[in-house]
Design an enzyme around this catalytic site. Structure first.
Site, PDB file in Angstrom:
ATOM      1  N   ARG A 174       6.197 -25.925   3.362  1.00 41.47           N
ATOM      2  CA  ARG A 174       5.525 -24.821   4.037  1.00 41.47           C
ATOM      3  C   ARG A 174       6.534 -23.914   4.731  1.00 41.47           C
ATOM      4  NH1 ARG A 174       3.001 -24.931   9.029  1.00 41.47           N
ATOM      5  NH2 ARG A 174       2.826 -27.196   8.939  1.00 41.47           N
ATOM      6  N   TYR A 233      -7.509  -1.652  -2.694  1.00 44.99           N
ATOM      7  CA  TYR A 233      -8.151  -2.797  -3.329  1.00 44.99           C
ATOM      8  C   TYR A 233      -9.291  -3.307  -2.448  1.00 44.99           C
ATOM      9  CZ  TYR A 233      -8.654  -7.697  -4.767  1.00 44.99           C
ATOM     10  OH  TYR A 233      -9.156  -8.913  -5.150  1.00 44.99           O
ATOM     11  N   ASP A 280       1.787  -1.187  -0.975  1.00 45.43           N
ATOM     12  CA  ASP A 280       1.470  -2.156  -2.021  1.00 45.43           C
ATOM     13  C   ASP A 280       1.993  -1.592  -3.340  1.00 45.43           C
ATOM     14  OD1 ASP A 280       0.262  -3.713  -4.019  1.00 45.43           O
ATOM     15  OD2 ASP A 280      -1.489  -4.133  -2.771  1.00 45.43           O
ATOM     16  N   LYS A 328      -0.041 -10.361 -10.853  1.00 43.57           N
ATOM     17  CA  LYS A 328      -0.165  -9.322 -11.868  1.00 43.57           C
ATOM     18  C   LYS A 328       1.093  -9.230 -12.733  1.00 43.57           C
ATOM     19  CE  LYS A 328      -4.109  -8.466  -9.731  1.00 43.57           C
ATOM     20  NZ  LYS A 328      -4.036  -9.185  -8.445  1.00 43.57           N
TER      21      LYS A 328
END
Length: 408
Positions: A57, A110, A182, A207
Site C-alpha cells: 500500500r 466524465y 485529465d 484506457k
C-alpha cells in the site's frame, strides 16, 4: 543517454532497472509485505530514515517501475499509480482541497468525475463552479478568494471540446491556483500538459495506457512535493492502491502504445470523414476535422486528434437505439482505448449522473453517441457503421408506409 530517447523508445525502456536474474521482462513482485533484516531496519523504513519497501500500500517494485516510466513520459518529477482513474482524480483533488475551498471545473467532464465534484465534495464543504473552459473570461469570473484548483479534461468526454492548456495554466498562475488536467484521451504521446505549464496530470490507465481492456487503474503525474502528499497521505489513508499485477499489465501495454496510437488515430480520421459525409449524421465532434473549434491545436498542443469520435444522428432516440443495436462488429460498451471498437450512449451510460438540465448545459443530447475507434481494419469498421445507418432509412421507410396505410 536515456533522456535523449524519443517518447516511443521511452514507452519501452523508461523506468526499467536491471534485475539480479537478468530477466528482459520486469519481474512481477506479487507480495503484500516485505521482510526486514532486523527490527532496527523496519523502524528506519517506517520513519523514512532508510529507503526500501515496507508494505505494498506504501510502495511496490513493480508499481514503482510504472511510476518512473509515467513520470518520464509526462515530463513530471514523479508519478503515483492507483487502483482506478477515479482514484487518481479524487486523490489529486483531495490533496489540494479542504473544507471551505472552491474548485472551478469545466462544465463537461466524465460522469463520475462530475458526480464526485457535485455530490461527494459537497459533503466535505468544498464548493464547485462549472464553466466553459473555452471562455477564459468565464473562468476568471468564477474564481473566488477561496478558489484553489482549476480542473478540466481536454479533449472533453464525451463531445471532444479542446481547451488551450497554456492559457489555462496562465490563468492558474495569475491567481496562484493548482491546475489539474485529465489527459486520458490523449496520453503523453499525443499531448503533454506539463510542458504547457499545467501542474498535475491524471490518467485513467484503464484506457490507452494499458490498451487491452483487462485492467482498472489510474495515474497521477506532478512534482515530487505533490506526489509525497498524494502517496503518503491521500493514497495511504484512503487506500485506492493498484495491485502489482495490474501495474505489470500496464507496463506490458505501454510497450506498444506508440504503434497502437498511430493505428487508432489513422482509423479515427477515416471514420470521422465517413460519418461527416453521411446524410443521417447531423454533426461530428472530432478535432481532426478542419471545422472543429479546436482543430488549430492539432499539430501544436496535440500531436494528433486521437481515437475517440462523438457524433449526433439525424434521428430520434428510438432510431439511435436501433442503429446501435444493429451494429455487429462494433461492441456496445463503455471505456475507450481498447483494441476493439466500442460505442456507447453517453446520456444513458457514462454521463447518466447528469440531470436532464445538466446534460443540456453540458451539450450532451439524447442523440449523441461516442465511438472509441479500435485497431480493426478501418474498412470493416466503416462497413459496420454503414449497414447500421441503413437500418434507420429502412425503419423510416417502413414507418411512412405504415402511416400511409393507416390514413387510407
Amino acid at each position: 543517454m536515456q533522456n535523449k530517447w524519443k517518447l516511443a523508445t521511452q514507452t519501452i525502456h523508461a523506468g526499467h532497472q536491471k534485475n539480479s536474474e537478468g530477466a528482459l521482462v520486469s519481474p512481477l513482485c506479487q507480495s503484500a509485505t516485505f521482510v526486514f533484516d532486523n527490527a532496527e531496519q523496519g523502524g528506519a523504513r517506517f520513519s523514512g530514515d532508510e529507503k526500501g519497501y515496507v508494505y505494498t500500500r506504501l510502495g511496490n517494485p513493480t508499481t514503482a517501475e510504472l511510476e518512473r516510466k509515467m513520470a518520464v513520459l509526462e515530463g513530471s518529477e514523479d508519478a503515483v499509480a492507483m487502483a482506478s482513474g477515479m482514484a487518481a482524480v479524487s486523490s489529486a483533488l483531495l490533496a489540494n482541497l479542504k473544507q471551505g475551498d472552491h474548485l472551478v471545473a469545466s462544465k463537461a467532464v466524465y460522469g463520475c468525475t462530475f458526480s464526485l465534484m457535485t455530490g461527494q465534495l459537497a459533503k466535505f464543504g468544498i464548493q464547485v463552479t462549472l464553466v466553459d473552459f473555452n471562455d477564459h473570461h468565464a473562468i476568471c469570473a468564477a474564481i473566488k478568494p477561496e478558489t484553489k484548483v482549476l480542473f478540466c479534461e481536454t479533449p472533453v468526454n464525451p463531445h471532444l471540446d479542446v481547451f488551450d492548456l497554456s492559457a489555462i495554466a496562465d490563468i492558474a498562475k495569475r491567481y496562484s491556483l493548482i491546475s489539474i488536467v485529465d489527459n486520458t484521451f490523449m496520453t503523453p504521446l499525443l499531448q503533454r500538459p506539463i510542458s504547457h505549464g499545467i501542474d498535475i496530470v491524471v490518467h485513467s490507465a484503464t484506457k490507452y495506457l494499458n490498451g487491452h481492456g483487462d485492467v482498472i487503474a489510474g495515474v497521477v503525474c506532478a512534482s515530487k512535493a505533490q506526489m509525497e502528499v498524494i502517496k503518503y497521505e491521500i493514497l495511504k489513508d484512503f487506500g485506492g492502491v493498484i495491485s502489482p499485477h495490474d501495474a505489470w499489465l500496464i507496463l506490458r501495454g505501454l510497450k506498444t502504445l506508440d504503434v497502437r496510437l498511430e493505428r487508432h488515430c489513422d482509423n479515427a480520421e477515416k471514420v470521422a470523414q465517413f460519418l461527416d459525409m453521411h446524410p443521417l449524421v447531423s454533426k461530428v465532434y472530432y478535432p481532426g476535422l478542419d471545422y472543429h473549434d479546436g482543430h488549430g491545436l492539432v499539430g501544436t498542443q496535440m500531436k494528433r486528434a486521437g481515437g475517440v469520435i462523438a457524433f449526433e444522428l439525424n434521428a430520434s432516440l428510438e432510431q439511435a437505439i436501433l442503429f446501435v443495436n444493429r451494429l455487429s462488429l462494433i461492441a456496445i460498451a463503455v471505456s475507450l482505448g481498447d483494441a476493439e471498437t466500442l460505442i456507447q450512449h453517453p446520456a444513458s451510460m457514462t454521463h447518466s449522473p447528469y440531470s436532464l438540465d445538466e446534460r443540456a448545459e453540458a451539450g450532451i443530447s439524447d442523440s449523441l453517441l461516442r465511438i472509441s475507434v479500435g485497431l480493426e481494419s478501418v474498412e470493416d469498421i466503416i462497413e459496420d457503421l454503414n449497414q447500421a445507418l441503413a437500418s434507420i432509412d429502412y425503419y423510416r421507410t417502413e414507418l411512412i408506409a405504415e402511416i400511409e396505410h393507416t390514413i387510407e
